[in-house]
Design an enzyme around this catalytic site. Structure first.
Site, PDB file in Angstrom:
ATOM      1  N   ALA A  42       0.823  -1.203   0.000  1.00 28.14           N
ATOM      2  CA  ALA A  42       0.000   0.000   0.000  1.00 28.14           C
ATOM      3  C   ALA A  42       0.860   1.258   0.000  1.00 28.14           C
ATOM      4  O   ALA A  42       0.570   2.230  -0.711  1.00 28.14           O
ATOM      5  CB  ALA A  42      -0.927  -0.001   1.209  1.00 28.14           C
ATOM      6  N   GLU A 139       5.807  -9.089   1.660  1.00 31.32           N
ATOM      7  CA  GLU A 139       4.910  -9.215   2.810  1.00 31.32           C
ATOM      8  C   GLU A 139       3.685 -10.058   2.475  1.00 31.32           C
ATOM      9  O   GLU A 139       2.758 -10.148   3.273  1.00 31.32           O
ATOM     10  CB  GLU A 139       4.472  -7.831   3.311  1.00 31.32           C
ATOM     11  CG  GLU A 139       5.535  -7.127   4.120  1.00 31.32           C
ATOM     12  CD  GLU A 139       5.052  -5.830   4.748  1.00 31.32           C
ATOM     13  OE1 GLU A 139       5.688  -5.407   5.737  1.00 31.32           O
ATOM     14  OE2 GLU A 139       4.088  -5.227   4.261  1.00 31.32           O
ATOM     15  N   ASP A 251       9.778   2.307   0.873  1.00 32.20           N
ATOM     16  CA  ASP A 251       8.593   2.137   0.035  1.00 32.20           C
ATOM     17  C   ASP A 251       8.353   3.374  -0.821  1.00 32.20           C
ATOM     18  O   ASP A 251       7.986   3.265  -1.998  1.00 32.20           O
ATOM     19  CB  ASP A 251       7.361   1.874   0.912  1.00 32.20           C
ATOM     20  CG  ASP A 251       7.492   0.590   1.710  1.00 32.20           C
ATOM     21  OD1 ASP A 251       8.161  -0.342   1.236  1.00 32.20           O
ATOM     22  OD2 ASP A 251       6.932   0.524   2.821  1.00 32.20           O
TER      23      ASP A 251
END
Length: 302
Positions: A42, A139, A251
């Site tokens: 995300a 993940e 990220d």
């Protein structure tokens, strides 16, 4: 501009700021508490969208308020989540502690993230075959990552893997990786070479190139990033900023990098763009709350 598809995790981050990280068995009194969307997948999808990308996101969330809120958030960000999946398992959560030096420790309860199956990936084949860049992390189950990489690679997409958190990969996986983005520790684990500097990183990279990896960027924290693409190694220096929280910086880097690549930038120029984006992110608290927009990145680079 190319289409970016992110496949990965979706969590809710619960973060506490404290003077020092607790030792085993120790209780410390913290300060500010925040709850915000997170998960490496995300985070990278949001980073790519805010940097100006055309972004779709495949994730799996529970049938609970955390999952509902996460999907609403992604839609509000402008991310296409038509490929999002639901699970009977609870949505993923991450418990994060950040100290005064911006170091953190994180515990993740993966929940629905580990429920992504090869069957789910097969059902997502149309999205995988129509993207230009597929960005993934670790993940979610490796079996799902492998199948997605194979489908996208065979369809002609650029497959980008940020191998975090570290997990063993099947040998087949490496030949589908167009761009590998490990940090020093991860590269050491995958190659068996102790990576401490650019020279040792180059030696370690050769091990993975021999297995089929296309190109590589080794992220080296506050030192910068090393680009290895078959020519002379190139180093992109980190930007000097006052860090308050490094959560999600990697990220932010990966998502922003893919946007620059989708716009046709060279790997070095894309790395410079990603470096600026991640530098901004560490000056703010949180993961997604700290991810900058395209105007912020461009202003910072001037």
């Amino acid at each position: 501009m190319g289409k970016i598809l992110v496949l990965g995790s979706s969590n809710t981050d619960m973060t506490v700021k404290t003077a020092a990280l607790p030792a085993p068995g120790e209780t410390v009194l913290g300060g500010e508490f925040t709850m915000s969307p997170g998960g490496k997948g995300a985070n990278q999808a949001v980073a790519a969208k805010r940097a100006g990308g055309d972004v779709s996101f495949i994730c799996k969330v529970g049938n609970d308020v955390f999952g509902d809120n996460a999907l609403k958030h992604y839609v509000a960000e402008g991310i296409d989540v038509e490929g999002a999946l639901r699970s009977e398992k609870p949505s993923g959560v991450a418990l994060i502690t950040v100290d005064e030096e911006a170091e953190n420790c994180i515990v993740v309860a993966s929940g629905a993230n580990v429920d992504i199956t090869p069957e789910d990936i097969e059902a997502s084949r149309p999205l995988l075959e129509s993207c230009d860049i597929l960005l993934m992390q670790l993940e979610i189950p490796v079996e799902a990552v492998l199948k997605a990489a194979r489908i996208a690679f065979e369809a002609g997409a650029t497959v980008v893997l940020n191998p975090a958190p570290y997990a063993e990969l099947p040998e087949e996986m490496f030949k589908y990786i167009s761009l590998f983005i490990p940090n020093e520790t991860e590269l050491s684990s995958f190659s068996g070479v102790d990576v401490t500097d650019p020279e040792s990183a180059c030696k370690a990279a050769e091990v993975l190139f021999a297995k089929g990896v296309g190109r590589m960027i080794v992220t080296m924290g506050s030192k910068g990033s090393l680009i290895l693409d078959g020519g002379e190694p190139q180093f992109v220096q980190a930007r000097k900023v006052k860090a308050v929280d490094t959560t999600g910086a990697g990220d932010t880097y990966c998502g922003s990098l893919c946007v620059a690549l989708s716009e046709g930038k060279s790997l070095k120029d894309a790395a410079a763009f990603a470096t600026a984006s991640s530098a901004i992110s560490v000056t703010k608290m949180g993961a997604q709350t700290a991810i900058p927009t395209r105007p912020e990145i461009e202003a910072f680079m001037m």
